[in-house]
Design an enzyme around this catalytic site. Structure first.
Site, PDB file in Angstrom:
ATOM      1  N   ASP A  98       0.801  -1.225   0.000  1.00  0.00           N
ATOM      2  CA  ASP A  98       0.000   0.000   0.000  1.00  0.00           C
ATOM      3  C   ASP A  98       0.832   1.273   0.000  1.00  0.00           C
ATOM      4  OD1 ASP A  98      -2.127  -1.691   0.174  1.00  0.00           O
ATOM      5  OD2 ASP A  98      -3.018  -0.774   1.956  1.00  0.00           O
ATOM      6  N   HIS A 119       3.519  -2.417   3.174  1.00  0.00           N
ATOM      7  CA  HIS A 119       3.602  -1.053   2.652  1.00  0.00           C
ATOM      8  C   HIS A 119       4.966  -0.859   1.992  1.00  0.00           C
ATOM      9  CE1 HIS A 119       0.493  -0.854   5.762  1.00  0.00           C
ATOM     10  NE2 HIS A 119      -0.002   0.186   5.121  1.00  0.00           N
TER      11      HIS A 119
END
Length: 477
Positions: free
Chosen positions: A285, A427
């Site tokens: 992400d 992430h």
């Protein structure tokens, strides 16, 4: 018997002598330890050193002297308050040994960020009377010299100071280390001042964190999206949202038959892979990141794995070459809204703007609209489900890489929780995620897992991607 008694007496004398000598040595070696704090930067003003040696305490304080009294007053007031608290506490004690005295010491680092911006960092160490342990405190002050005022985080994020802010957040000051450690994972762009507040956990900015020109300084912040900027929730709110949403992992709500018309133009990049029986999807992400994303792509290629990268549209606009490389390498590009807006707290208009602005930006780069949307924070409600045309991808395993920033915590967490069909959240904005991925890929593959993108996992298991509004995992049918 007499010989035995003599032996016992000699042993007792020897043991007693040992403890006496050890006590004398320990007392002679034990001294009042004063931390050696050294300034790392002295770009602005001068430092006045003041030493106070009293029977109950010792104070070694540095005070700032510059041509800007409004800065000196605020910085020195903090120092005087900390030293004064130590002195007051020490003076309340009746008897204080030399080695138990209270101690206060500090160091001042000053940074001339631009001609108009100055940053001052005060690092202090305090040891109360009779304690062997020091407490470390850090305060950072940022000032606008021309306006003669302090610069707050809100000034930077809300009122302008257009800047290329790099490495601006720190989860914690690692007090066991000798100096503050800043993480280097978050690469910001013109879109990020709203989401940055979600990552900033300490109001710390220095010249090491700012890359700012005078031209940037005078310019207003102009986000590229037309969507209203929404305030990012606090960390507590985010954790509550995640905790609430994660309880919904058994959701099986079917889309009504007539929802086919909601399907947007799609261009799937999913390769056809067979269901191996042990499959998991890796997702990343908040990127793309100008360097981290490429390093993760290289690791995926090395192990024949694929992943889905849920990108913010604003970051995609800054690094289109990275977006293209993700797509060209057979990995999947997903939509993570324009600038990480909380869709659950957004108006219908904003929901569409956030999703469509990001989708259009990504499509302008790779030629196809992303197949999937990942709502920031996992924040989904009935309105979001109704208004977002694409399937939304949640996760069933959170690596917590955003929280720990520590591969030694990320790796065992994932290995202990992952099961067939899981969607794992990472992430690519965090540099510390890279070594974790480097360790996880070979280990999971050795356990028999095939690591794929979300689209590949759904296709391998024969699902219609619209059979659910929100996907948490992809179990066998």
């Amino acid at each position: 018997m007499k010989n035995l008694i003599k032996v016992l007496i000699l042993v007792m004398i020897a043991v007693g002598a040992y403890f006496v000598v050890d006590f004398i040595i320990s007392k002679s070696d034990k001294a009042l330890a004063i931390p050696d704090l050294t300034a790392e930067s002295t770009d602005f003003g001068e430092v006045e050193k003041v030493q106070l040696t009293e029977p109950k305490y010792e104070v070694y304080k540095q005070l700032l002297t510059s041509s800007n009294s409004f800065i000196d007053q605020e910085v020195n007031a903090q120092i005087e308050n900390e030293a004064g608290t130590l002195i007051s506490d020490a003076e309340k004690q009746d008897k204080v040994k030399e080695t138990d005295k209270g101690v206060y010491t500090n160091v001042i680092d000053t940074y001339q960020v631009t001609d108009n911006i100055v940053s001052v960092r005060v690092t202090s160490m305090t040891k109360p009377v009779s304690s062997e342990h020091y407490t470390k405190l850090i305060h950072v002050y940022n000032y606008d010299l021309s306006a003669k005022k302090a610069i707050s985080m809100d000034d930077i994020f809300n009122d302008g100071y257009k800047t290329r802010i790099q490495n601006i957040y720190s989860d914690s000051f690692l007090l066991q280390k000798n100096k503050v450690e800043f993480y280097n994972g978050l690469e910001s762009s013109s879109c990020t001042y709203a989401v940055l507040k979600d990552y900033v956990k300490k109001d710390v900015l220095t010249s090491q964190n700012l890359d700012m020109s005078d031209a940037d300084y005078t310019a207003l912040f102009e986000p590229k999206t037309t969507a209203p900027i929404t305030e990012a929730p606090t960390e507590t709110e985010t954790q509550m949202t995640e905790a609430t949403e994660s309880t919904e992992t058994t959701e099986t709500t079917e889309k009504p038959t007539e929802t086919t018309e909601k399907k947007p133009e799609q261009g799937s990049t999913a390769r056809q892979v067979a269901d191996t029986g042990k499959m998991i999807a890796f997702t990343f992400d908040d990127g793309p990141h100008k360097t981290n994303t490429d390093q993760i792509l290289a690791l995926l290629a090395q192990y024949g794995a694929h992943a889905t990268f849920f990108m913010q549209g604003c970051n995609a606009s800054y690094y289109p070459d990275v977006v293209q490389r993700v797509y060209d390498s057979g990995n999947e590009v997903g939509n993570h809204t324009w600038d990480h807006a909380n869709l659950k707290k957004s108006s219908v208009e904003t929901i569409h703007q956030q999703v469509d602005d990001a989708a259009n930006e990504i499509k302008s780069i790779i030629g196809v609209r992303p197949t999937f949307v990942r709502p920031p924070y996992g924040a989904v409600n009935d309105t979001v489900r109704e208004e977002v045309a694409e399937p939304m991808i949640y996760w069933s395993v959170d690596s917590l890489d955003w929280d720990s920033r520590d591969p030694d915590q990320i790796v065992p967490l994932v290995l202990s929780e992952v099961e067939d069909g899981d969607i794992v959240l990472f992430h690519d904005i965090h540099a510390t995620t890279i070594p974790a991925i480097e360790r996880l890929l070979p280990e999971l593959i050795s356990q028999g897992y095939t690591i794929v993108s979300v689209g590949e996992l759904l296709a391998a298991r024969g699902y219609d991607i619209y059979s659910k509004e929100v996907w948490y995992s992809v179990p066998p049918q």
